[in-house]
Write a protein that holds these residues in place. Structure first.
Motif, PDB file in Angstrom:
ATOM      1  N   ALA A  15      40.645 101.777  22.666  1.00 42.40           N
ATOM      2  CA  ALA A  15      41.145 100.724  23.552  1.00 42.40           C
ATOM      3  C   ALA A  15      42.067 101.285  24.627  1.00 42.40           C
ATOM      4  O   ALA A  15      42.002 100.890  25.796  1.00 42.40           O
ATOM      5  CB  ALA A  15      41.876  99.661  22.723  1.00 42.40           C
ATOM      6  N   THR A  16      42.920 102.234  24.247  1.00 42.23           N
ATOM      7  CA  THR A  16      43.853 102.824  25.216  1.00 42.23           C
ATOM      8  C   THR A  16      43.111 103.624  26.271  1.00 42.23           C
ATOM      9  O   THR A  16      43.426 103.545  27.467  1.00 42.23           O
ATOM     10  CB  THR A  16      44.867 103.725  24.488  1.00 42.23           C
ATOM     11  N   ALA A  20      42.999 102.922  30.273  1.00 43.00           N
ATOM     12  CA  ALA A  20      43.363 103.936  31.262  1.00 43.00           C
ATOM     13  C   ALA A  20      42.227 104.176  32.245  1.00 43.00           C
ATOM     14  O   ALA A  20      42.451 104.275  33.460  1.00 43.00           O
ATOM     15  CB  ALA A  20      43.737 105.236  30.550  1.00 43.00           C
ATOM     16  N   VAL A  21      41.000 104.264  31.738  1.00 41.19           N
ATOM     17  CA  VAL A  21      39.847 104.492  32.616  1.00 41.19           C
ATOM     18  C   VAL A  21      39.637 103.303  33.549  1.00 41.19           C
ATOM     19  O   VAL A  21      39.379 103.474  34.752  1.00 41.19           O
ATOM     20  CB  VAL A  21      38.580 104.765  31.781  1.00 41.19           C
ATOM     21  N   SER A  22      39.776 102.087  33.026  1.00 40.96           N
ATOM     22  CA  SER A  22      39.607 100.902  33.865  1.00 40.96           C
ATOM     23  C   SER A  22      40.688 100.832  34.935  1.00 40.96           C
ATOM     24  O   SER A  22      40.421 100.415  36.075  1.00 40.96           O
ATOM     25  CB  SER A  22      39.634  99.632  33.007  1.00 40.96           C
ATOM     26  N   SER A  23      41.895 101.266  34.603  1.00 40.40           N
ATOM     27  CA  SER A  23      42.968 101.292  35.596  1.00 40.40           C
ATOM     28  C   SER A  23      42.649 102.278  36.709  1.00 40.40           C
ATOM     29  O   SER A  23      42.841 101.982  37.895  1.00 40.40           O
ATOM     30  CB  SER A  23      44.299 101.657  34.927  1.00 40.40           C
ATOM     31  N   MET A  26      40.059 100.889  38.864  1.00 42.35           N
ATOM     32  CA  MET A  26      40.597  99.798  39.668  1.00 42.35           C
ATOM     33  C   MET A  26      41.298 100.317  40.916  1.00 42.35           C
ATOM     34  O   MET A  26      41.215  99.721  41.992  1.00 42.35           O
ATOM     35  CB  MET A  26      41.578  98.971  38.835  1.00 42.35           C
ATOM     36  N   TRP A  27      42.002 101.472  40.784  1.00 41.86           N
ATOM     37  CA  TRP A  27      42.738 102.019  41.920  1.00 41.86           C
ATOM     38  C   TRP A  27      41.913 102.999  42.744  1.00 41.86           C
ATOM     39  O   TRP A  27      42.343 103.385  43.836  1.00 41.86           O
ATOM     40  CB  TRP A  27      44.006 102.720  41.425  1.00 41.86           C
ATOM     41  N   TRP A  28      40.735 103.390  42.271  1.00 40.82           N
ATOM     42  CA  TRP A  28      39.927 104.376  42.976  1.00 40.82           C
ATOM     43  C   TRP A  28      39.565 103.948  44.407  1.00 40.82           C
ATOM     44  O   TRP A  28      39.550 104.789  45.323  1.00 40.82           O
ATOM     45  CB  TRP A  28      38.650 104.666  42.174  1.00 40.82           C
ATOM     46  N   PRO A  29      39.253 102.656  44.663  1.00 44.98           N
ATOM     47  CA  PRO A  29      38.930 102.244  46.044  1.00 44.98           C
ATOM     48  C   PRO A  29      40.051 102.488  47.046  1.00 44.98           C
ATOM     49  O   PRO A  29      39.804 102.466  48.259  1.00 44.98           O
ATOM     50  CB  PRO A  29      38.646 100.739  45.902  1.00 44.98           C
ATOM     51  N   ALA A  30      41.276 102.736  46.566  1.00 48.78           N
ATOM     52  CA  ALA A  30      42.372 103.013  47.494  1.00 48.78           C
ATOM     53  C   ALA A  30      42.102 104.264  48.324  1.00 48.78           C
ATOM     54  O   ALA A  30      42.678 104.429  49.413  1.00 48.78           O
ATOM     55  CB  ALA A  30      43.687 103.174  46.723  1.00 48.78           C
ATOM     56  N   VAL A 133      49.316 100.791  30.129  1.00 49.12           N
ATOM     57  CA  VAL A 133      49.687  99.458  30.623  1.00 49.12           C
ATOM     58  C   VAL A 133      50.380  99.573  31.984  1.00 49.12           C
ATOM     59  O   VAL A 133      50.073  98.820  32.916  1.00 49.12           O
ATOM     60  CB  VAL A 133      50.596  98.741  29.607  1.00 49.12           C
ATOM     61  N   TYR A 134      51.311 100.514  32.097  1.00 44.34           N
ATOM     62  CA  TYR A 134      52.012 100.687  33.377  1.00 44.34           C
ATOM     63  C   TYR A 134      51.036 101.049  34.488  1.00 44.34           C
ATOM     64  O   TYR A 134      51.129 100.538  35.607  1.00 44.34           O
ATOM     65  CB  TYR A 134      53.085 101.770  33.251  1.00 44.34           C
ATOM     66  N   GLY A 135      50.101 101.936  34.186  1.00 44.66           N
ATOM     67  CA  GLY A 135      49.149 102.369  35.199  1.00 44.66           C
ATOM     68  C   GLY A 135      48.271 101.255  35.719  1.00 44.66           C
ATOM     69  O   GLY A 135      47.795 101.324  36.855  1.00 44.66           O
ATOM     70  N   GLY A 136      48.053 100.214  34.906  1.00 45.22           N
ATOM     71  CA  GLY A 136      47.169  99.130  35.311  1.00 45.22           C
ATOM     72  C   GLY A 136      47.863  97.910  35.868  1.00 45.22           C
ATOM     73  O   GLY A 136      47.205  96.931  36.214  1.00 45.22           O
ATOM     74  N   LEU A 137      49.198  97.951  35.980  1.00 42.45           N
ATOM     75  CA  LEU A 137      49.916  96.786  36.496  1.00 42.45           C
ATOM     76  C   LEU A 137      49.583  96.552  37.966  1.00 42.45           C
ATOM     77  O   LEU A 137      49.554  97.476  38.773  1.00 42.45           O
ATOM     78  CB  LEU A 137      51.427  96.981  36.342  1.00 42.45           C
ATOM     79  N   THR A 138      49.352  95.290  38.320  1.00 40.11           N
ATOM     80  CA  THR A 138      49.000  94.970  39.702  1.00 40.11           C
ATOM     81  C   THR A 138      50.177  95.132  40.653  1.00 40.11           C
ATOM     82  O   THR A 138      49.996  95.079  41.871  1.00 40.11           O
ATOM     83  CB  THR A 138      48.485  93.529  39.798  1.00 40.11           C
ATOM     84  N   MET A 139      51.388  95.349  40.141  1.00 41.35           N
ATOM     85  CA  MET A 139      52.536  95.578  41.012  1.00 41.35           C
ATOM     86  C   MET A 139      52.380  96.860  41.826  1.00 41.35           C
ATOM     87  O   MET A 139      53.102  97.077  42.800  1.00 41.35           O
ATOM     88  CB  MET A 139      53.815  95.659  40.185  1.00 41.35           C
TER      89      MET A 139
END
Length: 290
Positions: A15-16, A20-23, A26-30, A133-139
């Motif tokens: 799960a972890t 992490a991979v999903s996070s 999620m940020w890769w398009p940046a 969790v921190y890596g995936g925060l939308t902030m």
């Protein structure tokens, strides 16, 4: 370890890793985000400064006062992007993503050391989950997609490294303990040269110490903490000397801003982007709620 325990451990790590991979995805398009807003202001200023052949230390001791004194994360940072990366937006956002990863690892390291000092079981799991969790925060929408907001990742990285060293010094060998405590003012100086929020770090150090301690600060810890306070005091003096025409919203004040920041912190705990908070406060409540 029993079979159910091994199964639970396996499911936890799966799960972890997925989080992490999903996070990261999620940020890769940046990486394809263009420069926007203040990016062009900083890039053009950095290019002009590099063209004059000004020494690198001139950003840390400016001859003309800037609005913000953040030489490590703004002036010096953008001069490096211009000189070493050719002012490439793709490369700049790759660095932003890398800084976000490093800040995430810093959070994981601090969580790991905190768990070890508090003698919690499964410190590795706590660190991995905290980092994921921190890596995936939308902030992190701004720090990752806006090159000029790299100061946020640098601030988090240096602050977490400082706090990890602060708690690790409690059970370290004498030589390592001295090295850890001696590093605190240096790391704090790097954080202060990245963003003004680091001025609150000595207070955060006391909060962390109160959380983990069963005793008062010893002499070495007290000296290290006082050295950090002295670094902040010196930074305040230099900041007052070097900055001019600073926007009132960025001044270090105590007032209604504390309530707003508390509300922002609550929103952060609920994974609400601060942009939504700003829109709601500014009057665009429907858009903010959406």
């Amino acid at each position: 370890m029993t079979h159910p325990a091994r199964t639970a451990t396996l499911f936890f790590w799966i799960a972890t890793v997925l989080l992490a991979v999903s996070s990261l995805l999620m940020w890769w398009p940046a990486l394809t985000t263009p420069f926007w807003g203040d990016d062009y202001v900083f890039l053009h200023a950095a290019h002009a400064t590099n063209a004059t052949g000004a020494p690198w230390w001139s950003d840390f001791w400016p001859s003309s006062p800037p609005r913000f004194w953040r030489p490590l994360s703004q002036e010096g940072y953008w001069r490096w992007i211009d000189a070493s990366l050719g002012g490439s937006a793709h490369a700049a956002h790759a660095i932003s993503l890398l800084l976000h990863v490093l800040a995430t690892l810093g959070v994981a390291l601090f969580a790991f050391r905190l768990a070890r000092v508090c003698r919690w079981s499964h410190a590795g799991r706590i660190a991995a989950l905290a980092g994921a969790v921190y890596g995936g925060l939308t902030m992190h929408l701004l720090p990752v997609h806006w090159a000029a907001a790299a100061n946020n990742a640098l601030l988090t990285l240096f602050t977490t490294l400082l706090l990890a060293a602060w708690v690790s010094a409690r059970d370290a060998t004498p030589l390592l303990r001295f090295a850890l405590l001696a590093s605190l003012p240096v790391v704090l100086a790097l954080a202060l040269l990245s963003k003004e929020s680091a001025a609150l770090t000595p207070a955060l150090m006391l909060v962390v110490a109160a959380f983990v301690a069963v005793r008062r600060l010893d002499r070495g810890e007290l000296f290290a903490w006082l050295a950090c306070v002295a670094v902040v005091a010196l930074w305040l003096v230099l900041r007052a000397r070097f900055t001019a025409n600073t926007d009132a919203s960025y001044e270090l004040t105590l007032g209604s801003n504390v309530v707003r920041n508390a509300a922002s912190f609550g929103a952060w705990l609920l994974n609400v982007p601060r942009e939504a908070m700003r829109m709601a406060v500014a009057g665009e409540r429907l858009h903010g709620l959406a």
